[in-house]
Design an enzyme around this catalytic site. Structure first.
Site, PDB file in Angstrom:
ATOM      1  N   HIS A 110       7.043  63.020  -5.980  1.00  0.00           N
ATOM      2  CA  HIS A 110       7.764  63.076  -7.250  1.00  0.00           C
ATOM      3  C   HIS A 110       6.866  63.655  -8.326  1.00  0.00           C
ATOM      4  CE1 HIS A 110       6.229  59.466  -9.512  1.00  0.00           C
ATOM      5  NE2 HIS A 110       6.085  58.928  -8.318  1.00  0.00           N
ATOM      6  N   ASP A 122       0.031  58.427 -10.494  1.00  0.00           N
ATOM      7  CA  ASP A 122       1.446  58.218 -10.203  1.00  0.00           C
ATOM      8  C   ASP A 122       2.309  59.190 -11.014  1.00  0.00           C
ATOM      9  OD1 ASP A 122       3.817  57.179  -9.285  1.00  0.00           O
ATOM     10  OD2 ASP A 122       3.712  55.346 -10.480  1.00  0.00           O
ATOM     11  N   GLU A 156      12.230  60.192 -10.263  1.00  0.00           N
ATOM     12  CA  GLU A 156      11.897  59.140  -9.294  1.00  0.00           C
ATOM     13  C   GLU A 156      11.664  57.815  -9.983  1.00  0.00           C
ATOM     14  OE1 GLU A 156       9.113  56.661  -6.788  1.00  0.00           O
ATOM     15  OE2 GLU A 156       8.905  57.439  -8.824  1.00  0.00           O
ATOM     16  N   GLU A 157      10.996  57.870 -11.129  1.00  0.00           N
ATOM     17  CA  GLU A 157      10.623  56.634 -11.809  1.00  0.00           C
ATOM     18  C   GLU A 157      11.830  55.874 -12.371  1.00  0.00           C
ATOM     19  OE1 GLU A 157       7.943  55.308 -11.497  1.00  0.00           O
ATOM     20  OE2 GLU A 157       6.314  56.764 -11.345  1.00  0.00           O
ATOM     21  N   ASP A 185       2.917  59.619  -2.551  1.00  0.00           N
ATOM     22  CA  ASP A 185       3.125  58.971  -3.844  1.00  0.00           C
ATOM     23  C   ASP A 185       1.941  58.056  -4.117  1.00  0.00           C
ATOM     24  OD1 ASP A 185       4.080  57.810  -6.137  1.00  0.00           O
ATOM     25  OD2 ASP A 185       5.982  57.149  -5.284  1.00  0.00           O
ATOM     26  N   HIS A 271       1.348  52.550 -14.008  1.00  0.00           N
ATOM     27  CA  HIS A 271       2.368  52.600 -15.059  1.00  0.00           C
ATOM     28  C   HIS A 271       1.805  52.235 -16.431  1.00  0.00           C
ATOM     29  CE1 HIS A 271       6.256  52.458 -12.388  1.00  0.00           C
ATOM     30  NE2 HIS A 271       5.432  53.456 -12.074  1.00  0.00           N
TER      31      HIS A 271
END
Length: 484
Positions: A110, A122, A156-157, A185, A271
């Site tokens: 992603h 990420d 994707e998130e 990922d 994140h």
């Protein structure tokens, strides 16, 4: 990696790889990191993130798509017209020309990040790695047995939306042509582990084989199960795998012992705003992930195979000697036994029906008239290969072995495989008599022996029966040293 899991379903069976000999390239870590720097610069110039609905994502799409188009790929910017967050940018789908269109191997990551930060681990890590693999494929331009497609997913998130849109809009015939989908990922976590998605699947075993070849233990990716874009392909019946290095889950003490690091999150910046370049990247973990992905692509889509440096399948009687000194003076190119009592038909190079049912090397002398019984009876025996000149490069010793102890009453019973090199003898594998496999099942093993490149080495096989069991067999077959 997205925060919420999805449900996976049954897997399809991939086509077997071809057998043509093609070199598997090393993926440049320097180049991968240059892409990461670009993604960091894009985020910095666009509000600090690359969320799917932002100018940072649009700039990320342009960077990837333009590089792939210039390299010769057919590139489609696929708009997600249903199921995606309003305003999300497109998926980027890139096909390399050639290869069997009925045998498609897809490699995906992603491209979007979260709003909190630039999304470097990420998932600029997976995107950068795949971009460099795609550029390497274009630069080397090998003959393809399978068709190769790269995908960089949007949104994707927010729930795997971009990949789900792509997968769900594929016609049934197109789905059937995809033999395997590999997902990458978060492949550079600073406190990382080595996780393979669906490690027991056919395509998962290809990735595991690479890590086995460099002596790195792997585990099933339980933390990421259903939480990344491979779930969208599982849901339509495509067999999947992939690599991950871990997210917010805490590394266990056992994993620390196996991989190093600390008992803390695999990615302490998961994140968060601190998911930046270069501070939130492990070079070692990232480099290995890239080479594992390349190994899978070249193995499956080009028929690549490691070059064989030396092998003995024991199907031809090349002779052997009982010289225990290791100087190999009696018979050039022969295996040597430190057990001179057994010499020919009952010795190490036993032909005909032996412990495996086919020709193999056995370390015990034949007991009685049964050609399948090789008895050490309270003693020890060993056999070692002729001298093998190792070139430079990544070298793997692969072999299969057989072990059957009669009583297993002594922990001093053992079966061992070692490398004899200029600095001494290094044991690669030791099987205690009381351990698993004592009932004679064939097993396999592989070890990285790059530390001895450029040297003359020998393979040493030893077995001992301290218990005096009535039946002790130890057989070896298909000893092979490869370079890739």
């Amino acid at each position: 990696m997205a925060a919420l899991p999805l449900v996976a379903v049954a897997l399809a069976v991939p086509a077997a790889p071809a057998t043509a000999m093609v070199a598997i390239p090393d993926i440049s870590l320097t180049n991968v990191k240059a892409h990461l720097q670009q993604f960091q610069s894009i985020a910095t110039a666009n509000g600090g993130n690359r969320r799917s609905t932002t100018t940072g994502y649009t700039a990320s799409v342009n960077y990837v798509a333009n590089r792939l188009t210039a390299a010769g790929y057919t590139v489609v910017r696929q708009n997600c017209t249903s199921g995606c967050t309003a305003g999300s940018g497109p998926n980027v789908i890139a096909d390399w020309p050639g290869g069997d269109p009925n045998n498609v191997y897809m490699f995906g990551a992603h491209l979007d990040g979260v709003a909190a930060g630039p999304g470097i681990n990420d998932n600029a890590s997976g995107s950068s790695m795949l971009l460099e693999i795609a550029l390497t494929l274009a630069a080397t331009n090998p003959s393809l047995t399978g068709h190769v497609r790269f995908a960089f997913w949007t949104d994707e998130e927010q729930g795997l939306n971009g990949s789900e849109f792509y997968a769900n809009t594929l016609a049934a015939a197109e789905r059937a042509r995809i033999r395997g989908y590999f997902n990458f990922d978060m492949v550079a976590s600073t406190n990382g582990g080595y996780f393979v998605n669906r490690i027991t699947s056919g395509v998962g075993q290809v990735l595991k084989a690479y890590y086995d070849s460099i002596g790195v233990q792997t585990e099933e990716n339980t933390e990421g199960a259903g939480r990344s874009d491979d779930a969208s392909f599982n849901a339509i019946g495509v067999q999947t795998s992939g690599v991950a290095a871990g997210a917010s889950r805490v590394k266990t003490a056992a994993q620390v012992a196996k991989w190093g690091g600390t008992q803390s999150a695999f990615d302490p910046c998961y994140h968060r705003a601190c998911d930046t370049y270069p501070s939130n990247i492990s070079d070692t973990v990232l480099d290995r992930a890239g080479d594992a992905a390349a190994y899978a692509l070249w193995t499956l889509a080009t028929g690549a195979a490691p070059a064989t440096i030396w092998s003995d399948t024991f199907e031809t009687a090349t002779g052997w000697t009982t010289n225990p000194s290791g100087t190999d003076t009696a018979t050039t190119g022969a295996w040597e036994r430190a057990d001179p009592a057994a010499t020919t038909s009952s010795g190490a190079k036993q032909l005909g029906t032996t412990v495996s049912g086919v020709n193999d090397l056995v370390t015990g002398a034949a007991a009685g008239t049964d050609a399948g019984t090789f008895d050490i009876d309270g003693g020890a025996t060993s056999a070692r290969s002729p001298a093998i000149a190792l070139p430079s490069g990544t070298l793997t010793l692969s072999l299969s072995w057989y072990l059957a102890h009669g009583s297993n009453s002594s922990s001093a019973d053992f079966f061992r495989v070692s490398i004899v090199h200029s600095g001494g003898t290094t044991a690669l594998f030791t099987q205690p008599g009381a351990a698993a496999n004592r009932n004679g099942a064939w097993a396999t093993g592989s070890w990285n022996i790059s530390a001895y490149q450029g040297q003359q080495v020998r393979v040493l096989v030893e077995a001992a029966d301290a218990s005096g069991a009535s039946l002790v067999e130890a057989g070896v077959d298909d000893v092979r040293i490869t370079a890739s």
